[in-house]
Design a protein around this motif. Structure first.
Motif, short mmCIF file in Angstrom:
data_model
loop_
_atom_site.label_atom_id
_atom_site.label_comp_id
_atom_site.label_asym_id
_atom_site.label_seq_id
_atom_site.Cartn_x
_atom_site.Cartn_y
_atom_site.Cartn_z
N PRO A 101 0.81 -1.23 0.00
CA PRO A 101 0.00 0.00 0.00
C PRO A 101 0.85 1.28 0.00
O PRO A 101 0.48 2.26 -0.65
N ASP A 102 1.97 1.27 0.73
CA ASP A 102 2.84 2.46 0.76
C ASP A 102 3.47 2.70 -0.59
O ASP A 102 3.58 3.85 -1.05
N TYR A 103 3.91 1.64 -1.23
CA TYR A 103 4.49 1.74 -2.58
C TYR A 103 3.45 2.29 -3.56
O TYR A 103 3.74 3.24 -4.31
N ALA A 104 2.26 1.72 -3.56
CA ALA A 104 1.23 2.16 -4.50
C ALA A 104 0.88 3.62 -4.27
O ALA A 104 0.79 4.41 -5.23
N ALA A 105 0.71 4.01 -3.03
CA ALA A 105 0.35 5.40 -2.73
C ALA A 105 1.44 6.36 -3.18
O ALA A 105 1.14 7.43 -3.75
N ALA A 106 2.70 6.00 -2.95
CA ALA A 106 3.81 6.88 -3.30
C ALA A 106 3.91 7.06 -4.81
O ALA A 106 4.11 8.18 -5.31
N VAL A 107 3.78 5.98 -5.56
CA VAL A 107 3.85 6.08 -7.02
C VAL A 107 2.69 6.90 -7.56
O VAL A 107 2.86 7.78 -8.42
N ILE A 108 1.49 6.63 -7.08
CA ILE A 108 0.30 7.35 -7.56
C ILE A 108 0.41 8.84 -7.25
O ILE A 108 0.08 9.69 -8.09
N ASP A 109 0.88 9.18 -6.07
CA ASP A 109 0.98 10.58 -5.68
C ASP A 109 2.10 11.33 -6.38
O ASP A 109 1.97 12.53 -6.66
N LYS A 110 3.22 10.64 -6.67
CA LYS A 110 4.43 11.36 -7.04
C LYS A 110 5.03 11.03 -8.41
O LYS A 110 5.89 11.79 -8.89
N LEU A 111 4.62 9.93 -9.03
CA LEU A 111 5.36 9.51 -10.22
C LEU A 111 4.53 9.29 -11.48
O LEU A 111 5.11 9.06 -12.54
N LEU A 112 3.22 9.33 -11.43
CA LEU A 112 2.44 8.99 -12.63
C LEU A 112 2.64 10.02 -13.74
O LEU A 112 2.54 11.23 -13.51
N ASN A 113 2.89 9.53 -14.94
CA ASN A 113 3.14 10.39 -16.10
C ASN A 113 1.83 10.62 -16.85
O ASN A 113 1.47 9.85 -17.75
N TRP A 114 1.13 11.67 -16.48
CA TRP A 114 -0.19 11.93 -17.07
C TRP A 114 -0.10 12.38 -18.52
O TRP A 114 -1.05 12.21 -19.28
N ASP A 115 1.03 12.96 -18.91
CA ASP A 115 1.19 13.31 -20.33
C ASP A 115 1.21 12.05 -21.19
O ASP A 115 0.61 12.02 -22.27
N PHE A 116 1.88 11.01 -20.72
CA PHE A 116 1.91 9.75 -21.46
C PHE A 116 0.52 9.15 -21.54
O PHE A 116 0.09 8.66 -22.59
N ALA A 117 -0.23 9.18 -20.42
CA ALA A 117 -1.60 8.66 -20.43
C ALA A 117 -2.47 9.41 -21.44
O ALA A 117 -3.26 8.79 -22.17
N ALA A 118 -2.32 10.73 -21.48
CA ALA A 118 -3.10 11.53 -22.43
C ALA A 118 -2.74 11.17 -23.87
O ALA A 118 -3.61 11.14 -24.75
N GLU A 119 -1.47 10.89 -24.13
CA GLU A 119 -1.04 10.48 -25.47
C GLU A 119 -1.69 9.17 -25.87
O GLU A 119 -2.10 8.99 -27.03
N GLN A 120 -1.80 8.23 -24.93
CA GLN A 120 -2.42 6.93 -25.24
C GLN A 120 -3.91 7.11 -25.55
O GLN A 120 -4.45 6.46 -26.45
N LEU A 121 -4.56 8.02 -24.83
CA LEU A 121 -5.98 8.29 -25.08
C LEU A 121 -6.17 8.92 -26.44
O LEU A 121 -7.10 8.57 -27.18
N GLU A 122 -5.29 9.83 -26.82
CA GLU A 122 -5.38 10.48 -28.12
C GLU A 122 -5.11 9.48 -29.25
O GLU A 122 -5.79 9.50 -30.28
N LYS A 123 -4.15 8.59 -29.04
CA LYS A 123 -3.87 7.56 -30.06
C LYS A 123 -5.07 6.64 -30.26
O LYS A 123 -5.38 6.26 -31.38
N ALA A 124 -5.73 6.32 -29.16
CA ALA A 124 -6.92 5.46 -29.26
C ALA A 124 -8.01 6.17 -30.05
O ALA A 124 -8.71 5.55 -30.86
N LYS A 125 -8.16 7.45 -29.81
CA LYS A 125 -9.16 8.25 -30.54
C LYS A 125 -8.84 8.28 -32.03
O LYS A 125 -9.73 8.14 -32.87
N GLN A 126 -7.57 8.45 -32.36
CA GLN A 126 -7.15 8.49 -33.76
C GLN A 126 -7.36 7.15 -34.46
O GLN A 126 -7.75 7.09 -35.62
#
Length: 207
Positions: free
Chosen positions: A178-203
């Motif tokens: 739980p500590d690992y998951a919380a730390a990664v979610i709070d501090k390391l997620l690359n939302w720009d990459f996630a947005a790129e994947q969503l845009e590629k799916a749309k295309q």
């Protein structure tokens, strides 16, 4: 994500091994990337040599081997999942914005609700596996897969993932997933990459 065919290469990390300290240490990455990820790539090359899979891309192998050749699938999917995972991480972290933030509000109940659901998926994944933010059937969803399971074998579009195999966190967090998951979610997620994947799916859908 690369589209090369076999023999596959271990792709370089998108940042230095110490870039994610202190959330994920360079020591963990030296084992996780340098040994575990490398072993999946090497084993996959060994398994597909001289087979029908040899001329396929990594993503094609994952989809074609699912439910048919477990050894090939395990190594191909783990090679793919890990490459995707590294791209889901960055030092700055942050929050989603723009169209992706709107989709999270609509489909996940907002950013705080997303964080809770994503953490729950990671923590409650029994044994080894992955937590994912995916798009399926036109909506965002949070799912967990066991072992080498991956959404691309199920017709879903992954946007983010969190590796919850013990080798991903044990050197830094021991049994405190739980500590690992919380730390990664709070501090390391690359939302720009996630947005790129969503845009590629749309295309892809518009093509």
């Amino acid at each position: 994500m690369a589209t090369q065919t076999a023999p596959f290469q271990l792709p370089p990390l998108p940042w230095p091994e110490n870039a994610l300290d202190p959330v994920i240490s360079a020591n963990t990455l030296s084992f996780h990337y340098g040994k575990h990820h490398r072993a999946y790539v090497n084993k996959l090359n060994e398994l597909v040599q001289g087979t029908r899979f040899a001329d396929m891309t990594l993503e094609q192998i994952v989809k074609e081997s699912a439910g048919k050749d477990q050894k090939v699938f395990n190594n191909a999917a783990q090679a793919w999942n890990h490459t995707f995972f590294w791209n889901c991480l960055r030092k700055e972290g942050g929050k989603p914005s723009g169209a992706l933030a709107s989709r999270i509000d609509a489909d996940c109940g907002g950013y705080d609700a997303f964080k809770q659901k994503f953490a729950d998926a990671a923590v409650n994944c029994f044994g080894s596996g992955w937590a994912w933010l995916v798009e399926k059937d036109g909506k965002l969803d949070i799912v967990a897969t066991s072992n080498a399971g991956t959404p691309i074998a199920q017709g879903q579009t992954p946007l983010l993932t969190l590796d919850v195999w013990e080798h991903a966190y044990y050197l830094d967090y021991q049994n405190r997933r739980p500590d690992y998951a919380a730390a990664v979610i709070d501090k390391l997620l690359n939302w720009d990459f996630a947005a790129e994947q969503l845009e590629k799916a749309k295309q892809r859908k518009a093509a």
